[in-house]
Design an enzyme around this catalytic site. Structure first.
Site, PDB file in Angstrom:
ATOM      1  CE  LYS A   1     -16.284  -1.765  -4.422  1.00 14.88           C
ATOM      2  NZ  LYS A   1     -17.002  -1.133  -3.329  1.00 14.88           N
TER       3      LYS A   1
ATOM      4  CE  LYS B   1      -5.894  -8.106  -1.328  1.00 16.52           C
ATOM      5  NZ  LYS B   1      -6.214  -7.765  -0.019  1.00 16.52           N
TER       6      LYS B   1
ATOM      7  CE  LYS C   1      -4.345  -1.721   1.700  1.00 14.63           C
ATOM      8  NZ  LYS C   1      -5.400  -1.677   2.699  1.00 14.63           N
TER       9      LYS C   1
HETATM   10  P1  TYM Z   1     -10.498  -5.894   4.363  1.00 13.96           P
HETATM   11  O1  TYM Z   1     -11.473  -4.813   4.606  1.00 13.96           O
HETATM   12  O2  TYM Z   1      -9.471  -5.694   3.311  1.00 13.96           O
HETATM   13  O3  TYM Z   1     -11.255  -7.227   4.003  1.00 13.96           O
HETATM   14  C1  TYM Z   1     -12.293  -7.751   4.821  1.00 13.96           C
HETATM   15  C2  TYM Z   1     -12.232  -9.281   4.789  1.00 13.96           C
HETATM   16  O4  TYM Z   1     -12.343  -9.741   3.440  1.00 13.96           O
HETATM   17  C3  TYM Z   1     -11.269 -10.629   3.131  1.00 13.96           C
HETATM   18  N1  TYM Z   1     -10.899 -10.477   1.718  1.00 13.96           N
HETATM   19  C4  TYM Z   1     -10.827 -11.494   0.843  1.00 13.96           C
HETATM   20  N2  TYM Z   1     -11.062 -12.801   0.977  1.00 13.96           N
HETATM   21  C5  TYM Z   1     -10.928 -13.577  -0.147  1.00 13.96           C
HETATM   22  N3  TYM Z   1     -10.555 -13.096  -1.350  1.00 13.96           N
HETATM   23  C6  TYM Z   1     -10.306 -11.781  -1.529  1.00 13.96           C
HETATM   24  N4  TYM Z   1      -9.963 -11.318  -2.712  1.00 13.96           N
HETATM   25  C7  TYM Z   1     -10.442 -10.912  -0.400  1.00 13.96           C
HETATM   26  N5  TYM Z   1     -10.286  -9.572  -0.228  1.00 13.96           N
HETATM   27  C8  TYM Z   1     -10.573  -9.327   1.074  1.00 13.96           C
HETATM   28  C9  TYM Z   1     -10.122 -10.177   4.040  1.00 13.96           C
HETATM   29  O5  TYM Z   1      -9.176 -11.202   4.247  1.00 13.96           O
HETATM   30  C10 TYM Z   1     -10.870  -9.804   5.311  1.00 13.96           C
HETATM   31  O6  TYM Z   1     -11.087 -10.936   6.121  1.00 13.96           O
HETATM   32  N6  TYM Z   1      -7.139  -5.414   8.052  1.00 13.96           N
HETATM   33  C11 TYM Z   1      -8.470  -5.900   7.738  1.00 13.96           C
HETATM   34  C12 TYM Z   1      -9.551  -5.293   8.616  1.00 13.96           C
HETATM   35  C13 TYM Z   1      -9.342  -5.454  10.088  1.00 13.96           C
HETATM   36  C14 TYM Z   1      -9.533  -6.653  10.833  1.00 13.96           C
HETATM   37  C15 TYM Z   1      -9.341  -6.287  12.191  1.00 13.96           C
HETATM   38  C16 TYM Z   1      -9.844  -7.965  10.475  1.00 13.96           C
HETATM   39  C17 TYM Z   1      -9.042  -4.450  10.960  1.00 13.96           C
HETATM   40  N7  TYM Z   1      -9.056  -4.990  12.232  1.00 13.96           N
HETATM   41  C18 TYM Z   1      -9.484  -7.239  13.217  1.00 13.96           C
HETATM   42  C19 TYM Z   1      -9.967  -8.902  11.497  1.00 13.96           C
HETATM   43  C20 TYM Z   1      -9.780  -8.553  12.842  1.00 13.96           C
HETATM   44  C21 TYM Z   1      -8.805  -5.533   6.297  1.00 13.96           C
HETATM   45  O7  TYM Z   1      -8.287  -4.593   5.751  1.00 13.96           O
HETATM   46  O8  TYM Z   1      -9.776  -6.309   5.724  1.00 13.96           O
END
Ligand code: TYM
Length: 338
Positions: A209, A206, A125
């Site tokens: 968005k 992957k 990022k």
């Molecule tokens: P985020 O918002 O990027 O994504 C949310 C969840 O979706 C999953 N995900 C995917 N799974 C499969 N294929 C994909 N292409 C794909 N893109 C996204 C992510 O693995 C995630 O589970 N850092 C985290 C948010 C966060 C968090 C936390 C998660 C902040 N605090 C505490 C768990 C516990 C994030 O950016 O997810």
């Protein structure tokens, strides 16, 4: 979680504590849904579950106040439309619970600069940015605080969050060793199928968005016609083979993985069901459209009723804060703060 009670000798079953979170990037995409949110909806049935929108994490990249506000509401509506139910889980906004930022500082004094620099998400990022925000570096510490505040056993996430979960475990273990047992060390729960849904146009990346081509990402709220078009145009392979092999046939493997995740059929078994890419794409499009249709319908009903949504988030934050305050106080005392 079960065992024999040491006091009574009786068998007991304890509800596991489950937590996960998502960034407010507006409507969910298919990767979010299959990799994470679907697991959350299932888990709320028989676990003590906490799910929230990480609006503070969104500030690590440039986002306008209007976009953050509207994306937060849309994400909340998407989660409720996907099936999260305030009667079965605690659903809230990260910024409404001040203990998340307070614990972050205590954990920043436990994590090391070197381990934060090694996070692949930070490298990805931060790449090409003129000025990288300090919050992007400490992002995973806020995520560790998110989890450790609630004494969590399992964190259902997609594959891309595994490294952050490892960091959370390391920080919790280090804190406990230095200051005495304070935090539960959580475990990541990554689904066997659907943990890494790839971009339809560039299956080496992957689905996401922020980085994807518009044709590469399926939004959960996309119009069925658009979903059909995107899947029809998905990159496959000149070999014309239908095989489940991520390394050598990433495009077709991604389609098989999506179909498998949606229908529950083993992806290897699916390779026998189709003789060409056209048939496979048609089946994937139909399955995805049908799986997402009820979510889409509910989403627009919920968006029409923003007050109810705000009330759900307010009530969830109140419940979350009661638990978070106890853990924060425990950590403060353990470190010697008066
Ligand atoms: P985020 O918002 O990027 O994504 C949310 C969840 O979706 C999953 N995900 C995917 N799974 C499969 N294929 C994909 N292409 C794909 N893109 C996204 C992510 O693995 C995630 O589970 N850092 C985290 C948010 C966060 C968090 C936390 C998660 C902040 N605090 C505490 C768990 C516990 C994030 O950016 O997810």
């Amino acid at each position: 979680m079960s065992g024999l009670c040491p006091l009574t000798g009786n068998y007991y079953k304890k509800m596991a504590k489950v937590l996960s979170a998502i960034q407010p990037s507006g409507d969910l995409h298919l990767g979010n849904y299959l990799g994470a949110v679907r697991q959350w909806v299932a888990s709320q049935e028989d676990n003590d579950s906490y799910f929230f929108i990480v609006d503070l994490h969104a500030l690590t990249l440039d986002i306008s106040p209007e976009t953050l506000r509207s994306n937060t509401i849309k994400t909340a509506a998407s989660l409720v439309a996907s099936g999260l139910d305030q009667a079965k889980c605690t659903l809230f906004l990260q910024s409404h619970v001040p203990q998340h930022t307070a614990l972050t500082w205590l954990l920043e004094c436990t994590a090391s600069y070197g381990e934060l620099l090694r996070m692949t998400q930070f490298k990805d990022k931060g790449k090409g940015q003129e000025s990288v925000r300090a919050g992007l570096l400490t992002y995973p510490v806020l995520m560790a605080a998110d989890i450790l505040l609630y004494n969590i056993d399992f964190v259902p996430v997609g594959d891309d969050q595994k490294q952050h979960l490892e960091l959370t475990r390391n920080v919790a273990g280090r804190f406990n060793n230095r200051y005495g047992d304070t935090f539960v060390v959580p475990e990541a729960k990554v689904p066997e199928i659907g943990a890494r849904i790839m971009d339809l146009q560039n299956p080496a990346n992957k689905m996401s968005k922020s980085t994807a081509t518009p044709l590469g990402t399926i939004g959960v709220m996309d119009d069925p016609k658009d979903i059909e078009k995107k899947i029809k145009k998905a990159v496959t392979d000149s070999s014309m083979l239908i095989c489940y092999d991520r390394e050598n046939h990433p495009g077709v493997t991604n389609l098989l993985e999506i179909l498998s995740a949606v229908t529950g059929t083993n992806p290897l078994k699916l390779t026998e069901d189709f003789s060409n890419y056209g048939e496979l794409k048609k089946a994937v499009a139909e399955a995805v459209i049908e799986a997402l249709r009820p979510i889409r319908t509910k989403y627009y009903e919920i968006l029409d009723n923003e007050d109810t949504l705000s009330e759900i988030l307010r009530a969830g934050s109140e419940k979350a804060e009661v638990i978070a305050a106890v853990t924060l106080e425990k950590a403060r005392r353990a470190m010697g703060l008066l």
